[in-house]
Design a protein around this motif. Structure first.
Motif, short mmCIF file in Angstrom:
data_model
loop_
_atom_site.label_atom_id
_atom_site.label_comp_id
_atom_site.label_asym_id
_atom_site.label_seq_id
_atom_site.Cartn_x
_atom_site.Cartn_y
_atom_site.Cartn_z
N VAL A 70 0.72 -1.30 0.02
CA VAL A 70 0.06 0.10 0.01
C VAL A 70 1.10 1.23 -0.03
O VAL A 70 0.79 2.26 -0.75
CB VAL A 70 -1.00 0.00 1.16
N GLN A 71 2.04 1.32 0.87
CA GLN A 71 2.84 2.56 0.73
C GLN A 71 3.70 2.65 -0.45
O GLN A 71 3.82 3.66 -0.84
CB GLN A 71 3.61 2.24 2.20
N ALA A 73 -4.72 -5.33 -4.58
CA ALA A 73 -5.14 -6.76 -4.24
C ALA A 73 -4.59 -7.77 -5.05
O ALA A 73 -4.16 -8.83 -4.59
CB ALA A 73 -6.95 -6.67 -4.29
N GLY A 74 -4.09 -7.56 -6.24
CA GLY A 74 -3.74 -8.64 -7.03
C GLY A 74 -2.21 -8.76 -7.05
O GLY A 74 -1.61 -9.64 -7.58
N THR A 75 -1.48 -7.75 -6.56
CA THR A 75 0.08 -7.81 -6.62
C THR A 75 0.54 -7.73 -5.27
O THR A 75 1.87 -8.09 -5.28
CB THR A 75 0.43 -6.54 -7.60
N HIS A 99 4.66 -12.30 -3.94
CA HIS A 99 5.87 -12.78 -3.10
C HIS A 99 5.63 -13.76 -2.09
O HIS A 99 6.67 -14.54 -1.29
CB HIS A 99 7.04 -11.92 -2.63
N ASP A 100 4.44 -13.71 -1.42
CA ASP A 100 4.23 -14.44 -0.24
C ASP A 100 3.58 -15.98 -0.63
O ASP A 100 3.74 -16.82 0.13
CB ASP A 100 3.32 -13.72 0.96
N LEU A 101 2.72 -15.75 -1.68
CA LEU A 101 1.64 -16.89 -1.91
C LEU A 101 2.75 -17.68 -2.89
O LEU A 101 2.46 -17.93 -4.06
CB LEU A 101 0.76 -16.58 -2.71
N LEU A 102 3.59 -18.39 -2.15
CA LEU A 102 4.61 -19.37 -2.80
C LEU A 102 4.40 -20.94 -2.24
O LEU A 102 3.66 -21.03 -1.22
CB LEU A 102 5.79 -19.10 -2.80
N GLY A 154 -5.96 -17.41 -9.64
CA GLY A 154 -7.43 -17.20 -9.57
C GLY A 154 -7.75 -15.57 -9.48
O GLY A 154 -6.77 -14.85 -9.61
N PRO A 155 -8.83 -15.46 -8.90
CA PRO A 155 -9.12 -14.07 -8.36
C PRO A 155 -8.16 -13.75 -7.24
O PRO A 155 -7.28 -14.38 -6.83
CB PRO A 155 -10.36 -14.24 -8.05
N GLU A 156 -8.40 -12.28 -7.23
CA GLU A 156 -7.57 -11.72 -6.18
C GLU A 156 -7.82 -12.45 -4.52
O GLU A 156 -8.77 -12.85 -4.35
CB GLU A 156 -7.87 -10.32 -6.13
N PRO A 157 -6.57 -12.67 -3.98
CA PRO A 157 -6.53 -13.60 -2.77
C PRO A 157 -7.55 -12.81 -1.69
O PRO A 157 -7.94 -13.62 -0.79
CB PRO A 157 -5.08 -13.77 -2.29
#
Length: 377
Positions: free
Chosen positions: A72-73, A144-146, A150-153, A162-165
């Protein structure tokens, strides 16, 4: 019919140019106003504000929440100024205008995210100025999509295609539909009063000089303060009449909500009018005629509408422009009138905006009294 003489034309040109140079104030305005417009529009005006102050209500402090806040920042639109506050504190900060956004991360954010349940991130925004928050909200939706790529591995990689987590739910407070008239119409109260109060009072003393009635005024035992208050008082009545017309139109034609206390608004408007009337009286002591008074009025009115947050987002301006804007009474009055009408702010919430206006009245009034003399010199 005589033919055109270049010699006579040149003589008239030289005479008119010399006369223009003798009127130093008019010449200074002719040069100064374009320079002022160039600087303000070129450097101070920004319709895409960034670094908007943001409060964070975090019930989840896990790695996903930290990655989300970092993303966000990194958009550049959000500057977290109040991390780890309670929801009540964040609400109060939005009501007073200290923050533009509140991000609320629920306690089960991480748990629901790894289960693929798309938890909701609540975003509350002060939408009294839709232009200030529009691009920031658009950037937030892209996060929401980006934010967590790097964490969803590993075992969580299935959440990537799929859609935004997670889901972002935006709550536009005080202006749910994002209507610009909710921002413009209350601001017109301040801009119209600024223009008319400064102009009418600025013409008051210069009119006395041009009509030759200043001698009669100077022959009386009236003191400078009495002259100043006597000149100002009728225009206060006119100002309240203008206020009635604008508020009536805001309610009947534009359906602008009036949530707060009308007597409180009337009291603060009185102080605001005094500030502008003091400026107009000060200008009248410098101007030699009504034309000069009008020119000085425009020189004050232009920065007021550009640096106060009326036409362009206040937080989008560079720091030096915001410092200049804080010196103008219109800046503080816009926060007051929008806070009372749209947010329902009480006296304690808008009181911090009163002291700068009172200080402005004191300085402008003292300067006017110092300039006023009981002679025609």
């Amino acid at each position: 019919m005589k033919s055109l003489s270049l010699g006579r034309l040149l003589a008239i040109f030289i005479k008119e140019f010399q006369q223009m140079l003798r009127d130093r104030l008019t010449f200074a305005m002719a040069v100064g106003i374009p320079v002022l417009q160039l600087v303000l529009f070129g450097y101070a005006i920004n319709t895409d504000p960034k670094g908007l102050p943001t409060a964070v209500v975090a019930y989840d402090h896990g790695p996903f929440a930290r990655s989300l806040l970092a993303a966000v920042q990194n958009t550049g639109y959000f500057r977290i100024t109040h991390p780890g506050v309670s929801e009540a504190q964040a609400d109060a900060l939005i009501e007073t205008g200290d923050v533009q956004f509140m991000l609320s991360i629920p306690a089960d954010f991480s748990q629901r995210l790894v289960r693929g349940e798309r938890p909701a991130l609540l975003v509350a925004v002060d939408a009294t100025d839709p232009q200030a928050a529009g691009n920031a909200i658009a950037a937030l939706r892209e996060v929401a999509g980006t934010a967590l790529k790097h964490d969803l591995l590993g075992p969580l990689a299935s959440l990537q295609p799929g859609p935004e987590p997670f889901e972002i739910r935006v709550h536009r407070r005080y202006n749910p539909e994002g209507l610009s008239r909710y921002n413009i119409v209350p601001g017109l109260i301040g801009t119209i009063l600024t223009m008319t109060m400064v102009m009418l009072t600025g013409l008051a003393m210069t009119r006395e000089r041009e009509r030759g009635t200043m001698e009669n005024l100077l022959a009386t035992p009236v003191r400078p303060l009495e002259v100043m208050l006597g000149k100002i008082a009728p225009y206060i009545v006119i100002g309240y009449l203008q206020l009635g017309v604008i508020l009536g139109a805001a309610w009947a034609l534009f359906e602008v909500p009036m949530v707060g206390s009308l007597p409180l608004l009337l009291a603060f408007i009185g102080v605001f009018m005094l500030a502008n009337l003091a400026v107009g009286f000060t200008f009248s002591t410098f101007a030699r005629n009504q034309l000069q008074a009008m020119q000085m009025t425009f020189f004050f009115f232009l920065p007021s509408i550009l640096l106060s947050g009326f036409m362009f987002p206040f937080r989008g301006m560079p720091q030096w422009a915001q410092w200049l804007g804080e010196l103008l009474p219109l800046t503080h009055f816009l926060r007051i009138v929008r806070g009372i009408l749209l947010k329902g702010n009480g006296a304690t919430q808008v009181l911090p905006e009163l002291w700068p206006m009172l200080a402005f009245v004191a300085v402008a009034g003292a300067l006017a009294l110092a300039r006023y003399q009981k002679t025609l010199d």
